[in-house]
Motif scaffolding. Structure first.
Motif, PDB file in Angstrom:
ATOM      1  N   PHE B   8       0.840  -1.198   0.000  1.00 13.66           N
ATOM      2  CA  PHE B   8       0.000   0.000   0.000  1.00 13.66           C
ATOM      3  C   PHE B   8       0.879   1.253   0.000  1.00 13.66           C
ATOM      4  O   PHE B   8       0.637   2.198  -0.761  1.00 13.66           O
ATOM      5  N   GLN B  57      -5.990  11.041   1.365  1.00 12.75           N
ATOM      6  CA  GLN B  57      -7.402  10.634   1.457  1.00 12.75           C
ATOM      7  C   GLN B  57      -7.757   9.518   0.484  1.00 12.75           C
ATOM      8  O   GLN B  57      -8.847   8.943   0.566  1.00 12.75           O
ATOM      9  N   THR B  59      -8.264   6.108  -1.514  1.00 12.96           N
ATOM     10  CA  THR B  59      -8.341   4.670  -1.224  1.00 12.96           C
ATOM     11  C   THR B  59      -7.506   3.921  -2.265  1.00 12.96           C
ATOM     12  O   THR B  59      -7.134   4.474  -3.308  1.00 12.96           O
ATOM     13  N   LEU B  60      -7.256   2.665  -1.981  1.00 13.75           N
ATOM     14  CA  LEU B  60      -6.512   1.816  -2.918  1.00 13.75           C
ATOM     15  C   LEU B  60      -7.196   1.787  -4.287  1.00 13.75           C
ATOM     16  O   LEU B  60      -6.548   1.915  -5.333  1.00 13.75           O
ATOM     17  N   GLU B  61      -8.511   1.636  -4.269  1.00 13.76           N
ATOM     18  CA  GLU B  61      -9.264   1.537  -5.523  1.00 13.76           C
ATOM     19  C   GLU B  61      -9.196   2.856  -6.303  1.00 13.76           C
ATOM     20  O   GLU B  61      -9.096   2.850  -7.534  1.00 13.76           O
ATOM     21  N   GLU B  62      -9.256   3.976  -5.579  1.00 14.65           N
ATOM     22  CA  GLU B  62      -9.172   5.272  -6.266  1.00 14.65           C
ATOM     23  C   GLU B  62      -7.798   5.461  -6.905  1.00 14.65           C
ATOM     24  O   GLU B  62      -7.672   5.966  -8.020  1.00 14.65           O
ATOM     25  N   TYR B  99      -0.648  -3.380  -7.340  1.00 15.28           N
ATOM     26  CA  TYR B  99      -2.059  -3.609  -7.010  1.00 15.28           C
ATOM     27  C   TYR B  99      -2.433  -5.073  -7.198  1.00 15.28           C
ATOM     28  O   TYR B  99      -3.307  -5.596  -6.504  1.00 15.28           O
TER      29      TYR B  99
END
Lengths: 101, 196
Positions: B8, B57, B59-62, B99
């Motif tokens: 991450f 702010q 997220t991983l997906e963003e 990812y």
């Protein structure tokens, strides 16, 4: 095809430290089930880590798990080495594909 | 997983490069698009991409979505621009590879899941300390799983390292070995990565 493992090593002491990575030293994925190959050093490496620094070393490696995908990501250095001599990727895969009974 | 933060953090560091680059150069890119008579719709879509979440702010997906957009989307305009030593496109591809770490277990079959679950227990005495970058358990599990697939035996066998052509390092012979120096805390390994 060979791969390169980059290792960052911090020596917090005030004297240089000799360090060795033997031929066949295995480096592994950090978790199970990634589907990526683990790797082994292609030769012996002997080097000094200077005092009070972070030192980078680059180790040439070959893959040990023929059926898995090309290696990638972060690794651990392991307590294992390949037990037989090898001089090419095919030879290493052949060794690892043989089960000793 | 205990080491997920490593992946991450690496994704986040890469994302920060892409974010900062667009903060500094987004307006210039819009001007360039206007000079090249890009359609107002395209310019508006690019402008919306510039509203990507702040690194602290996101997220991983963003972050993954933004990386995708750099590789094949509105942010592809600047694929070849450099942030530090690397092109934005290379940074985005690196993020996508990292990812994969989070996606990969979903690809394991039920058979693999059952095997890995048992193997982690069988080989629990083997080294695995991701914080110190030392291990042995994963290589043993992966190599045994390969041996299992190669054999005709349907019963799961959990072989000794010697059967798999792996020998243990011996501390008395290997006092300068990287593994033992790290496990004895004579040195601190701060990163190990593999590259082509």
């Amino acid at each position: 095809m060979s791969w390169t493992v980059e290792i960052s090593i911090k020596n917090t002491s005030s004297s240089k430290l000799p360090c060795r990575i033997k031929k066949g030293q295995v480096f592994e994925n950090k978790k199970v089930g990634t589907g990526f190959q683990n790797v082994a050093a292609v030769k012996d490496y002997i080097f000094d880590i200077p005092p009070n620094t972070t030192h980078k070393v680059h180790i040439e490696v070959l893959c040990i798990n023929q059926r898995l995908a090309a290696p990638q990501g972060f690794l651990n250095v392991t307590s294992f080495a390949v037990s037989k001599n090898f001089s090419s990727q095919d030879e290493l895969w052949n060794i690892m594909n043989t089960i000793n009974q | 997983m205990e080491h997920d933060h490593i992946y991450f953090d690496e994704i986040l560091n890469n994302y920060r490069l892409i974010f900062n680059w667009h903060q500094e150069n987004g307006l210039a890119t819009i001007n360039r698009m206007m000079e090249r008579e890009s359609s107002p719709d395209n310019i508006e879509r690019y402008r919306r991409e510039l509203e990507m979440p702040k690194p602290e702010q996101a997220t991983l997906e963003e972050m993954f979505r933004v990386a995708n957009t750099v590789v094949a989307g509105m942010l592809e305009w600047n694929y070849g621009e450099k942030a530090g030593d690397l092109m934005l496109g290379e940074i985005a591809r690196q993020m996508m590879r990292l990812y994969d770490h989070f996606k990969k277990p979903e690809n394991n079959s039920d058979e693999e899941f059952r095997y890995f679950e048992r193997a982690e227990n069988v080989y629990k005495e083997e080294w695995l300390n991701n914080e110190k970058y030392i291990g042995g358990r994963i290589a043993l599990i992966d190599t045994n799983w390969e041996a299992q697939k190669l054999s005709d035996n349907d019963n799961l066998l959990f072989r000794e390292p010697e059967e798999l052509n792996l020998s243990r390092l011996h501390e008395e012979d290997e006092e300068t070995n990287l593994f033992y120096m790290a496990s004895n805390e004579e040195i601190i390994i701060t990163n190990i990565t593999v590259k082509q």
